[in-house]
Enzyme design. Structure first.
Site, mmCIF file in Angstrom:
data_model
loop_
_atom_site.group_PDB
_atom_site.id
_atom_site.type_symbol
_atom_site.label_atom_id
_atom_site.label_comp_id
_atom_site.label_asym_id
_atom_site.label_seq_id
_atom_site.Cartn_x
_atom_site.Cartn_y
_atom_site.Cartn_z
ATOM 1 N N SER A 66 -9.348 -3.887 2.512
ATOM 2 C CA SER A 66 -8.655 -3.855 1.886
ATOM 3 C C SER A 66 -9.092 -3.058 0.082
ATOM 4 O O SER A 66 -8.989 -1.468 0.655
ATOM 5 C CB SER A 66 -8.578 -5.448 0.966
ATOM 6 O OG SER A 66 -7.290 -5.508 0.230
ATOM 7 N N ASP B 25 -2.616 -0.110 -1.621
ATOM 8 C CA ASP B 25 -4.309 -0.164 -1.521
ATOM 9 C C ASP B 25 -4.649 -0.603 -0.585
ATOM 10 O O ASP B 25 -4.188 0.614 0.441
ATOM 11 C CB ASP B 25 -4.869 -1.870 -1.715
ATOM 12 C CG ASP B 25 -3.935 -2.608 -0.703
ATOM 13 O OD1 ASP B 25 -2.979 -2.302 -0.416
ATOM 14 O OD2 ASP B 25 -4.728 -3.910 -0.810
ATOM 15 N N ASP C 99 -5.174 -0.951 2.883
ATOM 16 C CA ASP C 99 -4.463 -1.731 4.083
ATOM 17 C C ASP C 99 -3.145 -2.090 3.852
ATOM 18 O O ASP C 99 -2.698 -2.545 4.036
ATOM 19 C CB ASP C 99 -5.484 -2.928 4.210
ATOM 20 C CG ASP C 99 -5.189 -4.240 3.578
ATOM 21 O OD1 ASP C 99 -5.765 -3.688 2.181
ATOM 22 O OD2 ASP C 99 -5.314 -5.621 3.893
ATOM 23 N N ASP D 29 -1.134 -3.336 1.946
ATOM 24 C CA ASP D 29 -0.062 -4.655 1.493
ATOM 25 C C ASP D 29 0.028 -5.148 0.060
ATOM 26 O O ASP D 29 1.277 -6.314 -0.174
ATOM 27 C CB ASP D 29 -1.403 -6.368 1.977
ATOM 28 C CG ASP D 29 -2.634 -6.491 1.386
ATOM 29 O OD1 ASP D 29 -2.786 -5.763 0.719
ATOM 30 O OD2 ASP D 29 -2.929 -7.058 1.789
HETATM 31 MG MG MG Z 1 -4.643 -5.460 1.031
#
Ligand code: MG
Length: 454
Positions: free
Chosen positions: A97, A240, A242, A244
């Site tokens: 992340s 960020d 990844d 999400d």
């Molecule tokens: Mg993340």
């Protein structure tokens, strides 16, 4: 107590120190044994160690008879979406992340694409530590198939949930900064299909994160702010690592706190869906509560951590959740954070209100907050919480103990005192409508904690 492998967001560690190929194969076998030979989707973010760790986990999964669908480089929410789309029994995401580039992680999802419950993570750990892997005979080892043609379905799924025609009419100019990671695969494409003119910064995939660190903090989004301002864009989006999470930048180049952008989305959603219930962690700003109440909705507080929001949404069939870090969970899409979906929802809000985002933010109530931390040995954490609770037994204070201790004062200012799950510290976080008051509250409780520790 046995060592835990899973933290707040999957297993995390430094590549080739904590997360070795050997470890990844074994944890893959433990996950595969847990799923008992099902079909598992796997994907990774842009980190350099992504393919190495993914192949090792996939190898462990296949060894236990799981069939693996490798979706390649993908945002976490895309893998979560694809678990359901391809009727898988679970998913594994190789991502750390927002952590720096030397880190990576292994996150496990159930058949709905939602992060596994804590008890199930513990089951996987038990298989790992006992090495009780179910290894079928040679002819029943799983297969690995690549599926990298998913982007159309994923983008279509999000587009169907917003008013494309209305958003398109505004011809928004949007700058996307995906930190040289997987967000670049989806968000620019989605925005283009929403009729936006899309500009990008840090948009080539590079797992050393040359442009900025993957955490979308105000400091890390400075370049994005400058570009938004320089070209006169309507909105900036910072993901960020990844993708999400989304942190937005207004047309003046000011970074918008996650609490505020979520408040805008919640306000817009509740206007159209009154009486619905929204959920947010106990650490969120009172802005959320104010907005939800004003629109006639209900609010459920949860413990801190995305898994608690997702699980609350699944359990109570809720449609909307959000966190101060820029995570927005939109149930009609999926009950997990999705940075691309939250960007579409912000554009939907801007289009329906027909106002620049800075104006929409200025309409929200203003709060001030202050954060601090205090060293506390692991062994004393429980005692501190117990003694603090005793100190708060006065009729003018309202307390909430679902995660650490949140104390509400008569003027609705509050402090949250929470032990860190990973470090020997207590975090103190206060909020008030009065400027300078959060600092005073934190100082007061810092003294109380220090007294208890002494
Ligand atoms: Mg993340």
């Amino acid at each position: 107590m046995r060592k835990r492998l899973f933290g707040t967001n999957g297993i995390r560690g430094v590549t080739n120190v904590d997360l070795t190929a050997d470890f990844a194969v074994k944890i893959g076998m433990a996950i595969g044994t847990f799923f008992n030979g099902g079909k598992i989707a796997i994907g990774n973010d842009a980190r350099i160690s992504g393919p190495m760790l993914k192949m090792a986990v996939a190898s462990g999964l296949c060894a236990t008879g799981c069939h693996v669908l490798d979706v390649g480089l993908a945002p976490t929410p895309a893998v979560e979406f694809l678990v359901r789309y391809y009727n898988c029994d679970g998913g594994v995401i190789i991502t750390a992340s927002h952590n720096p580039p030397e880190f990576n992680g292994i996150k496990v999802n159930d058949e709905k694409g939602v992060e596994l419950q804590r008890e199930k993570e513990i089951e996987i750990e038990e298989i790992f530590f006992s090495e009780k892997y179910k290894l079928p005979k040679w002819e029943n080892v799983g297969k690995l198939v690549e599926r990298k043609d998913w982007i159309d379905s994923y983008v279509k799924g999000m587009k169907e949930l917003v008013d494309v025609e209305l958003i398109s009419k505004h011809h928004y100019r949007v700058v996307v900064d995906a930190a040289n990671s997987v967000g670049v695969l989806v968000t620019p494409r989605l925005l283009k299909e929403l009729g936006c003119k899309v500009y990008t910064v840090n948009s080539h995939i590079d797992g050393s994160f040359p442009g900025r660190l993957p955490e979308p903090t105000t400091k890390n989004l400075m370049e994005l702010s400058k570009v938004v301002k320089a070209i006169g864009a309507d909105l900036g989006v910072g993901h960020d690592g990844d993708a999400d999470r989304s942190i937005f930048v207004d047309e003046k180049g000011d970074v918008i706190l996650g609490d505020k952008s979520f408040a805008l989305i919640a306000k817009n959603y509740l206007k159209k869906n009154p009486n619905e219930t929204v959920t947010t962690p106990i650490s969120s700003s009172t802005i959320i509560e104010d907005v939800v109440k004003a629109e006639g909705g209900k609010l459920i507080w949860t413990k801190v951590g995305s898994i608690n929001i997702s699980r609350m949404m699944v359990e109570k069939k809720l449609k909307l959740g959000g966190e101060e870090n820029g995570g927005v969970f939109y149930g009609p899409h999926q009950p997990v954070r999705d940075g691309a979906m939250s960007t579409a929802l912000i554009l939907q809000t801007m289009a329906e209100e027909a106002k620049p985002i800075s104006e929409l933010i200025a309409e929200l109530p203003e709060y001030y907050n202050f954060k601090d931390k205090i060293h506390c040995p692991e062994a004393q954490k429980e005692e501190v919480l117990k003694r603090l609770l005793e100190e708060c037994q006065t009729p003018d204070l309202q307390v909430d103990t679902r995660d650490g201790l949140k104390i509400w004062f008569p003027d609705r200012s509050w402090i949250l005192i929470r032990p860190s799950g990973t470090e020997p510290i207590y975090r103190l976080f206060a909020e008030s409508r009065e400027k300078g008051k959060p600092e005073k509250i934190v100082a007061e409780y810092r003294k109380i904690v220090e007294k208890i520790l002494a």
